[in-house]
Write a protein that holds these residues in place. Sequence first.
Motif, PDB file in Angstrom:
ATOM      1  N   PRO A  55      -9.988   3.429  13.478  1.00  0.00           N
ATOM      2  CA  PRO A  55      -9.879   3.008  12.085  1.00  0.00           C
ATOM      3  C   PRO A  55      -9.205   1.647  11.972  1.00  0.00           C
ATOM      4  CG  PRO A  55      -8.269   4.714  12.570  1.00  0.00           C
ATOM      5  CD  PRO A  55      -9.120   4.575  13.781  1.00  0.00           C
ATOM      6  N   SER A  56      -9.252   1.093  10.777  1.00  0.00           N
ATOM      7  CA  SER A  56      -8.648  -0.203  10.519  1.00  0.00           C
ATOM      8  C   SER A  56      -7.150  -0.164  10.826  1.00  0.00           C
ATOM      9  CB  SER A  56      -8.878  -0.556   9.051  1.00  0.00           C
ATOM     10  OG  SER A  56      -8.568  -1.891   8.848  1.00  0.00           O
ATOM     11  N   GLY A  57      -6.688  -1.184  11.525  1.00  0.00           N
ATOM     12  CA  GLY A  57      -5.262  -1.271  11.815  1.00  0.00           C
ATOM     13  C   GLY A  57      -4.833  -0.475  13.026  1.00  0.00           C
ATOM     14  N   SER A  58      -5.782   0.041  13.808  1.00  0.00           N
ATOM     15  CA  SER A  58      -5.396   0.891  14.935  1.00  0.00           C
ATOM     16  C   SER A  58      -5.100   0.082  16.192  1.00  0.00           C
ATOM     17  CB  SER A  58      -6.494   1.924  15.202  1.00  0.00           C
ATOM     18  OG  SER A  58      -7.723   1.280  15.435  1.00  0.00           O
ATOM     19  N   THR A  61      -8.292  -5.103  17.597  1.00  0.00           N
ATOM     20  CA  THR A  61      -8.271  -6.562  17.691  1.00  0.00           C
ATOM     21  C   THR A  61      -7.061  -7.030  18.489  1.00  0.00           C
ATOM     22  OG1 THR A  61      -9.439  -6.771  15.610  1.00  0.00           O
ATOM     23  CG2 THR A  61      -8.217  -8.693  16.349  1.00  0.00           C
ATOM     24  N   GLN A 100     -15.341 -12.128  14.972  1.00  0.00           N
ATOM     25  CA  GLN A 100     -15.861 -11.321  13.871  1.00  0.00           C
ATOM     26  C   GLN A 100     -16.700 -12.154  12.899  1.00  0.00           C
ATOM     27  OE1 GLN A 100     -13.049  -8.659  12.149  1.00  0.00           O
ATOM     28  NE2 GLN A 100     -14.605  -7.701  10.918  1.00  0.00           N
ATOM     29  N   ASP A 176     -15.621  -8.868  18.905  1.00  0.00           N
ATOM     30  CA  ASP A 176     -14.830  -8.239  17.855  1.00  0.00           C
ATOM     31  C   ASP A 176     -15.700  -7.992  16.635  1.00  0.00           C
ATOM     32  OD1 ASP A 176     -12.898  -7.184  16.297  1.00  0.00           O
ATOM     33  OD2 ASP A 176     -11.556  -8.916  16.339  1.00  0.00           O
ATOM     34  N   GLU A 177     -16.158  -6.777  16.490  1.00  0.00           N
ATOM     35  CA  GLU A 177     -17.053  -6.406  15.391  1.00  0.00           C
ATOM     36  C   GLU A 177     -18.101  -7.472  15.137  1.00  0.00           C
ATOM     37  OE1 GLU A 177     -15.429  -4.439  12.105  1.00  0.00           O
ATOM     38  OE2 GLU A 177     -13.520  -4.008  13.077  1.00  0.00           O
ATOM     39  N   HIS A 210     -15.691  -0.435  14.265  1.00  0.00           N
ATOM     40  CA  HIS A 210     -15.166   0.778  13.661  1.00  0.00           C
ATOM     41  C   HIS A 210     -16.302   1.644  13.149  1.00  0.00           C
ATOM     42  CE1 HIS A 210     -14.387  -1.932  10.009  1.00  0.00           C
ATOM     43  NE2 HIS A 210     -15.482  -1.297   9.789  1.00  0.00           N
TER      44      HIS A 210
END
Lengths: 370, 264
Positions: A55-58, A61, A100, A176-177, A210
């Motif tokens: 998830p975001s912030g895990s 990056t 990204q 990255d994504e 994600h």
Amino acid sequence: MSATTSPAGTAPAHPTRPHPIIRCDRLSKSYGTVRVMENLSLDIAPGEFISLLGPSGSGKTTLLMMIAGFEEPTEGAIWLDGRRIDAVAPFRRNMGMVFQNYALFPHMTVAQNIGFPLKMRGTPRREIAGRVARALEMIELGALADRYPPQLSGGQQQRVALARALVFEPRVVLMDEPLGALDKRLREQMQLDIRDLHRRLGLTVIFVTHDQSEALTMSDRIAVFNKGRIEQIGTPDDIYDRPRTRFVAEFIGETNLLTGRISGGQLRLPDETRLALADGNGAGEGDEVVVSVRPERMRVIAPGTMPEPGANRLEGALRDVVYLGDHLRLQIDAAGQALVVKQPRAGLAPQPGARVALTFDAADTRVITS
Amino acid sequence: MLRLWKLAFGLLAVLFLLVPMFAILPLAFNDSSILTYPMTGVSMRWFSELVEENIWRRAILNSLIIGLSTAVFASVLGTLAALGLRGSTGRLARFGNLIFLMPMVAPIVVLGVGMQLMFTRLGLNNTYLGVIIAHTVISVPFVVISVSAALAGIDPALERASANLGASPRATFVHVTLPLARPGILAGAIFALATSLDEVVLTLFLGGAGQRTLAREMFAQLRENLTPVIAAVSFVFIVGTVCLGAVNVFLRNSRRFRAEGPAE
Ligand SMILES: Nc1ncnc2c1ncn2[C@@H]1O[C@H](COP(=O)(O)OP(=O)(O)OP(=O)(O)O)[C@@H](O)[C@H]1O
Ligand SMILES: [Mg+2]
């Protein structure tokens, strides 16, 4: 036993796994007093396609930035091909990276962008021209060589970024994504293209996403991130069929979680229904556990019919039916739990409110102990 | 109805701002030798006097020498300052920023007196260098502002990408940072040139007879004899300023393609 085959000072290679090309050893990262990564270790084999999913912030990056050299680990070490690189400047690390938002240079043409890493390596101009032309051919954008990035569509920019990251033939490519900004169809096309390049060029790819379906389709291995730790790492099969934690089971795909106690090797639900399990996965008698069963592993049957021998059976009421083209998604309240079943559209179309029974094999259960 | 009022008011405001500037222009083409309306006939004699008479020719040359040198010095210093201030936060950086912007708000007369005292000791009074330094001091803030804005607009991912692709910090600066900041630097240089061209007070304090710029000469002539050459100078000034402004707008609008380095 003979020690003479291993030269002094060299660690013997692991007998089954090749020497890791990237080794992250107990990495931690703090920003001020905030700990965003905790004791993370990860070995990546040469030629592997590994996804960092979470998830975001895990911290996905953050890990990528540490490998690329833009962030320094607070603790721990990073090794590239047996050489410690924590203190090596980013521009000497020789890894390709797709950012990204692509990070194409707006003041250079497509050809200049792709030629940039070669120019920085002092490649002769004639050779640059040839390699850029070949790279442009690979991404099928030869006609746009003299355009500037702002004049390209998102998908075209993405491909230029990919070509630029690959043209100097790095052994490791970080992404990255890279597909985050593309629409669904283009995304799926690019997934195949990247997969294909990975195989053809024998690249090692570290791919941040994600999107769990993206990770499942593309990866050799997936590392599931949660709060700065790797929650589970394994092949897509492993992760999907044998989630180790509740977080992984819920994050990867959709799942039904049944809560109960282990009793006589079976799961006893709060309403005393007993369900057969594949195995206890280490849980002991009387332990409270969660059992995961994937929606597509459950089938709705007519209320009177008996399941095949050995299969579990639950009775309940049909809440809702959603038609999804080739299959149905049914929401069922059974044994005091809200369950989801996915099955093909064959046979009767059940009506909401009807009493139904559902069945699943013991083999499709997965006990989660933590 | 309200729209009409708004329009009328807007028009009035524009007139209020522009009329004083343009009022004198027709007189540049008047053939009478006193600087006043009504016009008596059309002639170009004041323009020929401007380019032929020695004091005016000298003044034009001085303005160009001082203006262009100021533009060069100010853009180099201002760009260095902006680069130094870039990315640094905290109290010291904010203080530094304030120092660089100071000359913009400081009273010019005070600045002039101070510089005169200092320059006399340094032997810079009545020299080109003295005037150029003075003009540079008051032009640097414009460059700092404009280059800082350009630098702030650079996506940090671009410089990371450059490093990732193998560019040393120096190469990243040359190939990525500088080209992307170039429109800001050019805009700053244009501001500096414009500032120097119409500067009078500092030139009055620090320049001698040898450093009379166009603006300074205009000022002197206004008091002695009201010659219509002044109208011709004004015309040249305004046309020049409009051109500089146009160049600036052009640069800004085409920054994407302007900023490119030499084609490889
Ligand atoms: N420069 C920074 N200063 C402070 N905290 C930071 C910084 N960079 C990242 N973090 C924190 O570190 C944590 C991990 O961030 P990271 O960018 O690695 O997440 P991510 O997994 O890539 O998320 P996303 O999917 O949103 O990109 C977040 O909680 C974030 O707020
Ligand atoms: Mg991220």
